[in-house]
Scaffold this active site. Structure first.
Site, short mmCIF file in Angstrom:
data_model
loop_
_atom_site.label_atom_id
_atom_site.label_comp_id
_atom_site.label_asym_id
_atom_site.label_seq_id
_atom_site.Cartn_x
_atom_site.Cartn_y
_atom_site.Cartn_z
N LYS A 1 46.51 43.76 44.96
CA LYS A 1 46.10 45.08 44.47
C LYS A 1 44.84 45.53 45.22
O LYS A 1 44.68 46.69 45.56
CB LYS A 1 45.85 44.97 42.97
CG LYS A 1 44.85 45.90 42.37
CD LYS A 1 45.48 47.21 41.99
CE LYS A 1 44.59 48.02 41.08
NZ LYS A 1 43.17 47.93 41.36
N ASP A 2 43.93 44.57 45.47
CA ASP A 2 42.71 44.85 46.23
C ASP A 2 42.91 44.28 47.64
O ASP A 2 42.31 43.27 48.01
CB ASP A 2 41.51 44.23 45.52
CG ASP A 2 41.36 44.79 44.10
OD1 ASP A 2 40.86 45.90 43.97
OD2 ASP A 2 41.78 44.13 43.13
N HIS B 1 43.94 41.65 32.09
CA HIS B 1 45.27 42.21 31.89
C HIS B 1 46.25 41.25 32.57
O HIS B 1 45.84 40.19 33.08
CB HIS B 1 45.34 43.63 32.46
CG HIS B 1 44.86 43.75 33.88
ND1 HIS B 1 45.44 43.07 34.94
CD2 HIS B 1 43.82 44.44 34.43
CE1 HIS B 1 44.82 43.36 36.05
NE2 HIS B 1 43.82 44.18 35.78
N SER C 1 44.94 47.78 36.02
CA SER C 1 43.55 47.78 36.42
C SER C 1 42.69 47.86 35.17
O SER C 1 43.07 48.54 34.20
CB SER C 1 43.26 49.00 37.31
OG SER C 1 41.86 49.25 37.37
N SER C 2 41.56 47.19 35.20
CA SER C 2 40.66 47.24 34.04
C SER C 2 40.21 48.67 33.78
O SER C 2 39.83 49.01 32.66
CB SER C 2 39.45 46.34 34.28
OG SER C 2 39.88 45.03 34.58
N ARG C 3 40.24 49.51 34.83
CA ARG C 3 39.77 50.89 34.67
C ARG C 3 40.84 51.82 34.08
O ARG C 3 40.53 52.96 33.73
CB ARG C 3 39.26 51.44 36.00
CG ARG C 3 37.98 50.77 36.48
CD ARG C 3 37.45 51.41 37.75
NE ARG C 3 36.18 50.85 38.19
CZ ARG C 3 36.04 49.83 39.03
NH1 ARG C 3 37.11 49.22 39.51
NH2 ARG C 3 34.84 49.39 39.37
N MET D 1 36.21 39.95 37.13
CA MET D 1 35.15 40.66 36.42
C MET D 1 35.55 40.89 34.96
O MET D 1 34.94 41.72 34.27
CB MET D 1 34.85 41.99 37.11
CG MET D 1 34.39 41.79 38.55
SD MET D 1 33.41 43.16 39.18
CE MET D 1 34.59 44.49 39.06
N GLY E 1 47.66 41.21 35.31
CA GLY E 1 47.38 40.89 36.72
C GLY E 1 46.45 39.69 36.83
O GLY E 1 46.70 38.75 37.61
N HIS E 2 45.38 39.69 36.03
CA HIS E 2 44.48 38.54 36.02
C HIS E 2 45.23 37.28 35.56
O HIS E 2 45.06 36.20 36.12
CB HIS E 2 43.32 38.77 35.03
CG HIS E 2 42.41 39.90 35.39
ND1 HIS E 2 42.38 41.07 34.68
CD2 HIS E 2 41.49 40.03 36.38
CE1 HIS E 2 41.47 41.87 35.21
NE2 HIS E 2 40.92 41.28 36.24
#
Ligand code: AMP
Length: 266
Positions: A149-150, A34, A185-187, A30, A36-37
């Site tokens: 992570k998810d 970061h 996390s993007s958040r 999405m 992680g992606h």
């Protein structure tokens, strides 16, 4: 790296690769990239001939309109980062492209999609399962890469792939963390310094839960104790579930930001 916005263009862009029997890897995201992606894209680059990254803030998996509205978006920076990490094709569909007028078919996960995150966010995994199934049908990858992570998402996707006989492999990669232990996390950009300090109780609690489990004690109780002692956060759940193996999973809220994380117990 090519950027395409339409399903037909994505298909066209992959036609020769597929005809040539080249191994196609897909990294669904999405955006707001970061490390992680980028680790997922790097893993795809290392094991595939063609790397496709999808960037779609999927409205169907959001259960709070505010969360969708404020979700961080920076396509130009993401495109640069994806290219540098080795992507060949960036698929950036609009919501109309993925859910055109008349769209009326959903992939509904069963029990696995209804517990923990599914219970807190009813309909979330239906949105995830539907968009991933569509992306698998559009890109037809040999392999798709997801982050642990998810963890519940990985478990749901593996279930969908098995149950619907989808012809691809799912690879799950370890969670990438900041030096202080917080899962990227993007958040995380929404956290103030003080909130971030509170949020650090989450990886600490999971670590403690993991240690308790190794010592033959209850991992949930050990993790709970740390989270309950931390001012400034609310616990949505702490639980052990079979997500691709026994996993201690937790979700917390710090202010208006919701964070999830997990530790594999085996
Ligand atoms: P998102 O853009 O948040 O939907 O995430 C896209 C993919 O990146 C998903 O498979 C996530 O599980 C994965 N991901 C997100 N955060 C991390 C992280 N900190 N480490 C590894 N993978 C991650």
């Amino acid at each position: 790296m090519r950027i395409v916005r339409h399903v037909d263009d994505a298909r066209e862009g992959l036609r020769d690769a597929r005809a040539g029997g080249r191994r196609i890897g897909l990294v669904p995201t999405m955006g707001a990239f970061h490390a992680g992606h980028l680790a997922l894209i790097g893993a795809a680059r290392a094991s595939c001939d063609v790397v496709v990254v999808s960037l779609f803030v999927n409205p169907a998996q959001f259960t709070q309109p505010d969360d969708l509205a404020r979700y961080p978006r920076d396509e130009a920076a993401d495109a640069r980062a994806a290219e540098a990490a080795g992507a060949d094709l960036l698929f950036v569909p609009g919501a109309d492209e993925m859910y055109p007028e008349g769209f009326d078919t959903w992939v509904e996960p069963g029990e696995l999609g209804r517990l923990l995150e599914g219970e807190m966010r009813p309909g979330h995994f239906r949105g995830v399962a539907t968009v991933c199934t569509k992306l698998f049908a559009i890109v037809q990858p040999d392999v798709a890469f997801f982050g642990r992570k998810d963890a519940q998402q990985v478990a749901v996707i593996r279930r969908v792939v098995a149950d619907l006989n989808l012809p691809l492999e799912i690879v799950a990669l370890p969670t990438v963390r900041d030096a202080d232990g917080l899962a990227l996390s993007s958040r995380n950009v929404f956290l103030s310094g003080e909130q971030r300090a509170s949020a650090l109780a989450l990886p600490r609690a999971l670590e403690a839960g993991h240690a308790a489990h190794r010592a033959g004690r209850d991992p949930v109780a050990a993790a709970r104790e740390i989270l309950d002692a931390e001012p400034g956060l609310e616990v949505d759940y702490v639980a052990v579930a079979d997500f691709d193996g026994q996993t201690l999973a937790a979700a917390i809220r710090v202010g208006s930001t919701r964070l999830i994380d997990n530790a594999r117990l085996e």
